[in-house]
Design a protein around this motif. Structure first.
Motif, PDB file in Angstrom:
ATOM      1  N   SER A  25     -95.336 -39.467  22.691  1.00 28.86           N
ATOM      2  CA  SER A  25     -94.438 -38.742  21.954  1.00 28.86           C
ATOM      3  C   SER A  25     -95.017 -37.637  21.361  1.00 28.86           C
ATOM      4  O   SER A  25     -95.869 -37.449  20.444  1.00 28.86           O
ATOM      5  N   PRO A  26     -94.539 -36.284  22.064  1.00 27.83           N
ATOM      6  CA  PRO A  26     -94.961 -34.921  21.672  1.00 27.83           C
ATOM      7  C   PRO A  26     -94.480 -34.860  20.041  1.00 27.83           C
ATOM      8  O   PRO A  26     -95.371 -34.209  19.121  1.00 27.83           O
ATOM      9  N   PHE A  27     -93.382 -35.432  19.504  1.00 26.29           N
ATOM     10  CA  PHE A  27     -92.913 -35.167  18.348  1.00 26.29           C
ATOM     11  C   PHE A  27     -93.935 -35.848  17.233  1.00 26.29           C
ATOM     12  O   PHE A  27     -94.247 -35.355  16.048  1.00 26.29           O
ATOM     13  N   VAL A  28     -94.151 -37.346  17.733  1.00 26.99           N
ATOM     14  CA  VAL A  28     -95.217 -37.890  16.818  1.00 26.99           C
ATOM     15  C   VAL A  28     -96.544 -37.406  16.668  1.00 26.99           C
ATOM     16  O   VAL A  28     -97.074 -36.992  15.497  1.00 26.99           O
ATOM     17  N   ARG A  29     -96.953 -36.584  17.576  1.00 24.24           N
ATOM     18  CA  ARG A  29     -98.130 -35.975  17.702  1.00 24.24           C
ATOM     19  C   ARG A  29     -98.294 -34.640  16.865  1.00 24.24           C
ATOM     20  O   ARG A  29     -99.122 -34.348  16.287  1.00 24.24           O
ATOM     21  N   GLU A  30     -96.978 -33.948  16.953  1.00 22.38           N
ATOM     22  CA  GLU A  30     -96.985 -32.537  16.194  1.00 22.38           C
ATOM     23  C   GLU A  30     -96.992 -32.879  14.493  1.00 22.38           C
ATOM     24  O   GLU A  30     -97.797 -32.404  14.140  1.00 22.38           O
ATOM     25  N   VAL A  31     -96.225 -33.987  14.206  1.00 19.63           N
ATOM     26  CA  VAL A  31     -95.744 -34.074  12.807  1.00 19.63           C
ATOM     27  C   VAL A  31     -96.933 -34.888  12.282  1.00 19.63           C
ATOM     28  O   VAL A  31     -97.220 -34.632  11.084  1.00 19.63           O
ATOM     29  N   THR A  32     -97.795 -35.540  12.979  1.00 11.08           N
ATOM     30  CA  THR A  32     -99.064 -36.121  12.248  1.00 11.08           C
ATOM     31  C   THR A  32    -100.345 -35.486  12.571  1.00 11.08           C
ATOM     32  O   THR A  32    -101.373 -35.781  11.811  1.00 11.08           O
ATOM     33  N   LEU A  33    -100.626 -34.828  13.702  1.00 15.22           N
ATOM     34  CA  LEU A  33    -101.862 -34.351  13.961  1.00 15.22           C
ATOM     35  C   LEU A  33    -101.652 -32.842  14.012  1.00 15.22           C
ATOM     36  O   LEU A  33    -102.836 -32.092  14.075  1.00 15.22           O
ATOM     37  N   GLY A  34    -100.461 -32.038  14.145  1.00 11.24           N
ATOM     38  CA  GLY A  34    -100.428 -30.708  14.165  1.00 11.24           C
ATOM     39  C   GLY A  34    -101.112 -30.105  15.414  1.00 11.24           C
ATOM     40  O   GLY A  34    -100.932 -30.582  16.412  1.00 11.24           O
ATOM     41  N   GLY A  35    -101.937 -29.126  15.318  1.00  9.37           N
ATOM     42  CA  GLY A  35    -102.770 -28.742  16.174  1.00  9.37           C
ATOM     43  C   GLY A  35    -104.282 -29.189  16.615  1.00  9.37           C
ATOM     44  O   GLY A  35    -104.906 -28.597  17.436  1.00  9.37           O
ATOM     45  N   LEU A  36    -104.217 -30.449  15.757  1.00  6.53           N
ATOM     46  CA  LEU A  36    -105.664 -30.961  16.284  1.00  6.53           C
ATOM     47  C   LEU A  36    -105.901 -31.551  17.668  1.00  6.53           C
ATOM     48  O   LEU A  36    -104.703 -31.960  18.083  1.00  6.53           O
ATOM     49  N   ASP A  37    -106.705 -31.653  17.821  1.00 11.43           N
ATOM     50  CA  ASP A  37    -106.964 -32.139  19.352  1.00 11.43           C
ATOM     51  C   ASP A  37    -106.903 -33.807  19.401  1.00 11.43           C
ATOM     52  O   ASP A  37    -107.752 -34.445  18.771  1.00 11.43           O
ATOM     53  N   PRO A  38    -105.833 -34.412  19.683  1.00 16.31           N
ATOM     54  CA  PRO A  38    -105.713 -35.929  19.916  1.00 16.31           C
ATOM     55  C   PRO A  38    -106.847 -36.643  20.449  1.00 16.31           C
ATOM     56  O   PRO A  38    -107.208 -37.519  19.909  1.00 16.31           O
TER      57      PRO A  38
END
Length: 297
Positions: A25-38
């Protein structure tokens, strides 16, 4: 000990589920990690947080320290990152919650209990006030306490929380009438707090502060209807300030304060009152409830 291990098991499962959500989920990635490299974050977080929590749940003692320590590091790092960049606010909030819970679980695993006694140590230890013939002296002391404590817990802390809530972009919408409700509740709760403080000073020959407690058992004024009106007023004030500011985090702050006081402070306070006032307090405790007022009494 068991509940601590259960928590770490839940944390391990939640961490694994979160990483799956980040991957799909790009949404979950954005709201929880922002611009950090997952990928870079996952390389450290999965073994230390997910696997570490799972090992802690299975009873491996060193893993308890590893999982808790890493959770604290991530929580602090994400909080700083979210504050500076305004990204990953929900991730910072979730990890801050996990950090607090991990510390409590660590205490349960290692000692079998949460050491709440330190909350009433030093200047907050229970001691009766110096007896004074003039009630005005206690009233002045109580007034000073109210100014300091209300100013800090009802102004400074809520403003800091609201600032972070906005900075981290974790705000939630409130209906337009909510601030009005908050203002009304704040006025009523503050009135209860002032009534309680005056009663404690005049009747009890002391103050609400643990380090200068009343010398007499107070069963007058609001204390006829509820055992801890000052505490109830404080928590209502905290939640009311949250409504006034339209801040769900400040409302949660008030609620969590009530939970903390009820489970960590109140048992020690009532044990002290029972030790000092004996059967009189036991009869009072059995007659008047702690949270729900009995108007008929």
């Amino acid at each position: 000990m068991l509940w601590g291990r259960i928590y770490f098991g839940v944390q391990a499962a939640a961490g694994a589920a979160w990483w799956i959500a980040v991957a799909v989920s790009p949404f979950v990635r954005e709201v929880t990690l922002g611009g950090l490299d997952p990928v870079a974050v996952a390389a450290a977080d999965i073994p230390l947080f997910v696997v570490g929590s799972a090992l802690a749940a299975s009873g491996v003692r060193p893993a308890v320290w590893v999982a808790t320590g890493w959770t604290l590091v991530v929580a602090i790092a994400l909080a700083v990152y979210a504050t500076v960049t305004t990204e990953a606010g929900w991730g910072a909030l979730v990890m801050a919650t996990a950090a607090v819970a991990s510390v409590l679980a660590l205490c349960l695993v290692l000692t079998g209990r949460v050491p709440t006694a330190w909350l009433i140590a030093g200047p907050f230890s229970f001691r009766p006030a110096l007896p004074r013939r003039i009630a005005a002296a206690h009233l002045v002391s109580t007034g000073a306490q109210i100014v300091v404590f209300w100013g800090f817990f009802l102004v400074v802390v809520p403003l800091v929380i609201t600032s972070l809530e906005n900075r981290w972009s974790v705000t939630l919408p409130f209906p337009s009438f909510v601030p009005v409700v908050g203002a009304v509740v704040l006025v009523l709760a503050s009135g209860l707090g002032l009534w309680s403080g005056v009663t404690m000073s005049v009747v009890g020959n002391g103050t609400p502060l643990p380090a200068a407690m009343a010398n007499r058992l107070v069963i007058a004024g609001p204390y006829r209807f509820i055992r801890n009106p000052m505490a109830v007023a404080g928590f209502l004030q905290g939640a009311a300030v949250g409504l006034l500011l339209s801040s769900w985090l400040v409302v949660a702050y008030g609620v969590l304060g009530a939970v903390l006081w009820n489970h960590a402070i109140r048992p020690h306070e009532e044990a002290d009152l029972e030790k000092r006032f004996g059967d009189d307090f036991r009869r009072y405790r059995d007659t008047v409830r702690c949270w729900v007022p009995a108007i008929s009494r």
